[in-house]
Design a protein around this motif. Sequence first.
Motif, short mmCIF file in Angstrom:
data_model
loop_
_atom_site.label_atom_id
_atom_site.label_comp_id
_atom_site.label_asym_id
_atom_site.label_seq_id
_atom_site.Cartn_x
_atom_site.Cartn_y
_atom_site.Cartn_z
N GLU A 136 127.99 30.41 43.17
CA GLU A 136 129.04 30.45 42.18
C GLU A 136 130.32 30.46 42.95
OE1 GLU A 136 128.17 33.73 39.94
OE2 GLU A 136 126.72 32.90 38.61
N ASP A 137 131.33 29.64 42.45
CA ASP A 137 132.77 29.78 43.06
C ASP A 137 133.90 29.64 41.81
OD1 ASP A 137 134.82 29.97 44.76
OD2 ASP A 137 134.06 28.21 46.14
N TYR A 138 134.84 29.65 42.33
CA TYR A 138 136.11 29.36 41.00
C TYR A 138 137.07 28.54 41.36
CZ TYR A 138 133.92 33.80 39.41
OH TYR A 138 133.03 34.65 38.64
N LYS A 139 137.53 27.74 40.40
CA LYS A 139 138.58 26.85 40.60
C LYS A 139 139.89 27.09 39.92
CE LYS A 139 139.32 21.77 40.31
NZ LYS A 139 138.75 20.62 40.18
N VAL A 140 140.79 27.15 40.56
CA VAL A 140 142.15 27.62 39.92
C VAL A 140 143.12 26.29 39.79
CG1 VAL A 140 144.25 28.86 40.18
CG2 VAL A 140 141.79 29.93 41.10
N ASP A 141 143.72 26.05 38.69
CA ASP A 141 144.66 25.13 38.45
C ASP A 141 146.02 25.58 39.05
OD1 ASP A 141 146.05 22.98 37.55
OD2 ASP A 141 146.30 23.72 35.49
N ARG A 142 146.39 24.73 40.09
CA ARG A 142 147.60 24.98 40.97
C ARG A 142 148.56 24.05 40.62
NH1 ARG A 142 145.77 28.02 46.11
NH2 ARG A 142 143.76 28.90 45.37
N TYR B 211 142.00 18.98 38.71
CA TYR B 211 141.68 20.29 37.52
C TYR B 211 141.59 19.55 35.94
CZ TYR B 211 141.99 24.77 35.20
OH TYR B 211 141.35 25.73 34.37
N ILE B 212 140.52 19.76 35.44
CA ILE B 212 140.47 19.17 34.09
C ILE B 212 140.16 20.56 33.15
CG2 ILE B 212 139.06 17.95 32.56
CD1 ILE B 212 138.38 16.35 34.72
N ASN B 213 141.11 20.86 32.00
CA ASN B 213 140.88 21.84 31.32
C ASN B 213 139.81 21.41 30.20
OD1 ASN B 213 140.95 24.04 29.39
ND2 ASN B 213 143.28 23.99 29.66
N TYR B 214 138.67 22.28 30.49
CA TYR B 214 137.43 21.77 29.56
C TYR B 214 137.67 22.41 28.28
CZ TYR B 214 135.13 19.86 33.60
OH TYR B 214 135.07 18.97 34.59
N SER B 215 138.46 23.40 28.07
CA SER B 215 138.79 23.76 26.34
C SER B 215 139.39 22.70 25.73
CB SER B 215 139.61 24.96 26.60
OG SER B 215 140.83 24.90 27.23
N GLU B 216 139.98 21.79 26.42
CA GLU B 216 140.67 20.80 25.67
C GLU B 216 139.64 19.34 25.63
OE1 GLU B 216 144.17 19.97 27.92
OE2 GLU B 216 145.01 21.60 27.43
N THR B 217 138.99 19.18 26.73
CA THR B 217 138.03 17.80 26.42
C THR B 217 136.82 18.15 26.04
OG1 THR B 217 137.52 18.26 29.02
CG2 THR B 217 139.31 16.95 28.45
N GLY B 218 136.16 19.33 26.50
CA GLY B 218 134.90 19.68 26.01
C GLY B 218 133.70 19.24 26.53
N HIS B 219 133.92 18.81 28.08
CA HIS B 219 132.73 18.29 28.67
C HIS B 219 132.91 18.31 30.13
CE1 HIS B 219 134.64 14.29 29.67
NE2 HIS B 219 134.83 14.28 28.22
N VAL C 229 132.38 26.25 33.67
CA VAL C 229 132.93 26.62 32.58
C VAL C 229 134.30 27.03 32.56
CG1 VAL C 229 132.56 28.95 31.16
CG2 VAL C 229 130.43 27.72 32.45
N GLN C 230 134.93 27.12 31.61
CA GLN C 230 136.50 27.36 31.36
C GLN C 230 136.53 28.85 31.10
OE1 GLN C 230 138.58 24.94 31.85
NE2 GLN C 230 140.26 26.42 31.89
N LEU C 231 137.08 29.79 31.90
CA LEU C 231 137.21 31.17 31.59
C LEU C 231 138.45 31.38 30.97
CD1 LEU C 231 135.89 32.54 34.92
CD2 LEU C 231 134.77 32.15 32.96
N ASN C 232 139.59 30.84 31.22
CA ASN C 232 140.82 30.87 30.73
C ASN C 232 141.82 29.81 31.12
OD1 ASN C 232 142.00 31.72 32.98
ND2 ASN C 232 141.80 33.89 32.66
N ASP C 233 142.78 29.89 30.68
CA ASP C 233 143.76 28.74 31.15
C ASP C 233 144.08 28.74 32.58
OD1 ASP C 233 143.92 27.46 28.60
OD2 ASP C 233 145.84 28.37 28.08
N GLY C 234 143.67 27.73 33.44
CA GLY C 234 143.83 27.89 34.81
C GLY C 234 142.84 28.48 35.46
N LEU C 235 141.62 28.91 35.09
CA LEU C 235 140.54 29.24 35.76
C LEU C 235 139.13 28.70 35.26
CD1 LEU C 235 139.74 31.30 38.16
CD2 LEU C 235 139.45 33.12 36.50
#
Length: 127
Positions: free
Chosen positions: A121-127, A70-78, A97-103
Motif C-alpha cells: 500500500e502507498d499513497y498518491k498526492v495531487d501536487r 493525478y485523476i480524481n476518482y470521485s469525479e470519474t468513478g473508475h 481509492v479516493q480518500l479525499n480531495d488530493g489524496l
Amino acid sequence: MDKITKVFKGSSKGAGAIEAIIALGILGIVALAFLGGLSTALKAVSIADERSVAQSLAQSQVEYVKSQNYINYSETGHENYALITTPDNYDLSLSVVQLNDGLQKITVIAKHNYKEVLTLEDYKVDR
C-alpha cells in the motif's frame, strides 16, 4: 586357567558384522537429519525468492501509478491504470481509492500461482 580366560574373552564370532550394522544405522540417521535440514533450507530460499519477485513487481506497479497524472476518482468513478507486465504464474491486482480531495490510496496485491504473496500500500498526492 585356560578355561577362565576363555570365559572372560567370550565368543567374538559375528561381532564385526554387528558393529558394521550399528555404524551404518548411525550413519543413516545422520544422513536423514542432514537431508531434512537441506530440504528446509531449499524451501526457505524458494519462499524468499517468491517474495522478492512479488515485492519488485508490486513496487514497480505502485511507481507506475504514481508517475501518471493525478485523476480524481470521485469525479470519474473508475480506475484507468494499466497493470505492468508480469512473469508467468505471477498476477497483480490494483486498487486506487479516493480518500479525499488530493489524496489516493494505492493497493497492489501480488499473487504467485493464485496464492497471495504480498500486499503493498502507498499513497498518491495531487501536487
